[in-house]
Design a protein around this motif. Sequence first.
Motif, PDB file in Angstrom:
ATOM      1  N   ALA A  14       0.822  -1.215   0.000  1.00 32.91           N
ATOM      2  CA  ALA A  14       0.000   0.000   0.000  1.00 32.91           C
ATOM      3  C   ALA A  14       0.854   1.262   0.000  1.00 32.91           C
ATOM      4  O   ALA A  14       0.328   2.367   0.079  1.00 32.91           O
ATOM      5  N   ARG A  15       2.169   1.093  -0.073  1.00 39.19           N
ATOM      6  CA  ARG A  15       3.130   2.186  -0.216  1.00 39.19           C
ATOM      7  C   ARG A  15       3.214   3.123   0.990  1.00 39.19           C
ATOM      8  O   ARG A  15       3.476   4.309   0.856  1.00 39.19           O
ATOM      9  N   PHE A  16       3.010   2.584   2.176  1.00 37.41           N
ATOM     10  CA  PHE A  16       3.257   3.375   3.382  1.00 37.41           C
ATOM     11  C   PHE A  16       4.745   3.371   3.711  1.00 37.41           C
ATOM     12  O   PHE A  16       5.245   4.310   4.317  1.00 37.41           O
ATOM     13  N   PHE A  17       5.440   2.295   3.314  1.00 33.76           N
ATOM     14  CA  PHE A  17       6.874   2.175   3.550  1.00 33.76           C
ATOM     15  C   PHE A  17       7.551   1.690   2.287  1.00 33.76           C
ATOM     16  O   PHE A  17       6.949   0.965   1.494  1.00 33.76           O
ATOM     17  N   LYS A  18       8.819   2.079   2.080  1.00 32.02           N
ATOM     18  CA  LYS A  18       9.535   1.735   0.850  1.00 32.02           C
ATOM     19  C   LYS A  18       9.962   0.278   0.798  1.00 32.02           C
ATOM     20  O   LYS A  18      10.094  -0.279  -0.280  1.00 32.02           O
ATOM     21  N   THR A  19      10.218  -0.330   1.948  1.00 28.81           N
ATOM     22  CA  THR A  19      10.635  -1.731   1.970  1.00 28.81           C
ATOM     23  C   THR A  19       9.859  -2.469   3.053  1.00 28.81           C
ATOM     24  O   THR A  19       9.337  -1.852   3.994  1.00 28.81           O
ATOM     25  N   ARG A  20       9.822  -3.779   2.929  1.00 28.62           N
ATOM     26  CA  ARG A  20       9.164  -4.581   3.957  1.00 28.62           C
ATOM     27  C   ARG A  20       9.921  -4.499   5.265  1.00 28.62           C
ATOM     28  O   ARG A  20       9.328  -4.535   6.341  1.00 28.62           O
ATOM     29  N   SER A  21      11.242  -4.405   5.185  1.00 28.16           N
ATOM     30  CA  SER A  21      12.019  -4.343   6.428  1.00 28.16           C
ATOM     31  C   SER A  21      11.738  -3.047   7.190  1.00 28.16           C
ATOM     32  O   SER A  21      11.657  -3.063   8.424  1.00 28.16           O
ATOM     33  N   THR A  22      11.546  -1.928   6.489  1.00 28.81           N
ATOM     34  CA  THR A  22      11.201  -0.684   7.201  1.00 28.81           C
ATOM     35  C   THR A  22       9.781  -0.774   7.758  1.00 28.81           C
ATOM     36  O   THR A  22       9.506  -0.243   8.835  1.00 28.81           O
ATOM     37  N   ALA A  23       8.893  -1.454   7.043  1.00 30.42           N
ATOM     38  CA  ALA A  23       7.536  -1.665   7.556  1.00 30.42           C
ATOM     39  C   ALA A  23       7.587  -2.509   8.828  1.00 30.42           C
ATOM     40  O   ALA A  23       6.939  -2.179   9.829  1.00 30.42           O
ATOM     41  N   SER A  24       8.375  -3.576   8.813  1.00 31.54           N
ATOM     42  CA  SER A  24       8.515  -4.432   9.996  1.00 31.54           C
ATOM     43  C   SER A  24       9.121  -3.667  11.161  1.00 31.54           C
ATOM     44  O   SER A  24       8.677  -3.815  12.314  1.00 31.54           O
ATOM     45  N   ALA A  25      10.123  -2.854  10.876  1.00 26.44           N
ATOM     46  CA  ALA A  25      10.769  -2.064  11.928  1.00 26.44           C
ATOM     47  C   ALA A  25       9.775  -1.078  12.546  1.00 26.44           C
ATOM     48  O   ALA A  25       9.756  -0.885  13.773  1.00 26.44           O
ATOM     49  N   ALA A  26       8.947  -0.446  11.717  1.00 26.25           N
ATOM     50  CA  ALA A  26       7.956   0.498  12.224  1.00 26.25           C
ATOM     51  C   ALA A  26       6.914  -0.218  13.083  1.00 26.25           C
ATOM     52  O   ALA A  26       6.494   0.296  14.126  1.00 26.25           O
ATOM     53  N   ILE A  27       6.516  -1.401  12.662  1.00 31.26           N
ATOM     54  CA  ILE A  27       5.551  -2.184  13.446  1.00 31.26           C
ATOM     55  C   ILE A  27       6.164  -2.559  14.789  1.00 31.26           C
ATOM     56  O   ILE A  27       5.534  -2.404  15.839  1.00 31.26           O
ATOM     57  N   ASP A  28       7.405  -3.048  14.762  1.00 26.50           N
ATOM     58  CA  ASP A  28       8.083  -3.433  16.003  1.00 26.50           C
ATOM     59  C   ASP A  28       8.277  -2.242  16.933  1.00 26.50           C
ATOM     60  O   ASP A  28       8.261  -2.397  18.156  1.00 26.50           O
ATOM     61  N   ALA A  29       8.464  -1.053  16.354  1.00 23.69           N
ATOM     62  CA  ALA A  29       8.674   0.154  17.161  1.00 23.69           C
ATOM     63  C   ALA A  29       7.371   0.698  17.747  1.00 23.69           C
ATOM     64  O   ALA A  29       7.384   1.661  18.510  1.00 23.69           O
TER      65      ALA A  29
END
Length: 132
Positions: A14-29
Amino acid sequence: MDHSVRLDKWLWAARFFKTRSTASAAIDAGHVYLNQQRAKPARLLKEGDLLRVRTEQGEFEISVLLLSEQRGPAAVARQMYQESAESMLKRARDKEARQLAPRFEHPAGEGRPSKKWRRQLHQFEQKNSTGE
């Protein structure tokens, strides 16, 4: 068919984050809440779920309309969710407040501050601390 998608994959698609790893990091944070609860990257997302996502662009309160694991064009990504009117208003107000906030930027931006720069920084800090 009731299918579901991992939260980190959907946020990337959905283009909230550029990579899956940044999406995962944001979720974990703790920057992503699913149905008013803190989520984990592997949590399964279904249509109709409510998300609160905090990104660099602001905080989004959205409901999931479509599920996809593939990242497509931005126009398609915008059709995957619907943002609440309150969320759009709040992001617009926050953006305007950030633009009006005073900023101090040193031209060089690196290294030790010169005496002149230190004086300017000190004046800037005094002005902002008394204005609050």
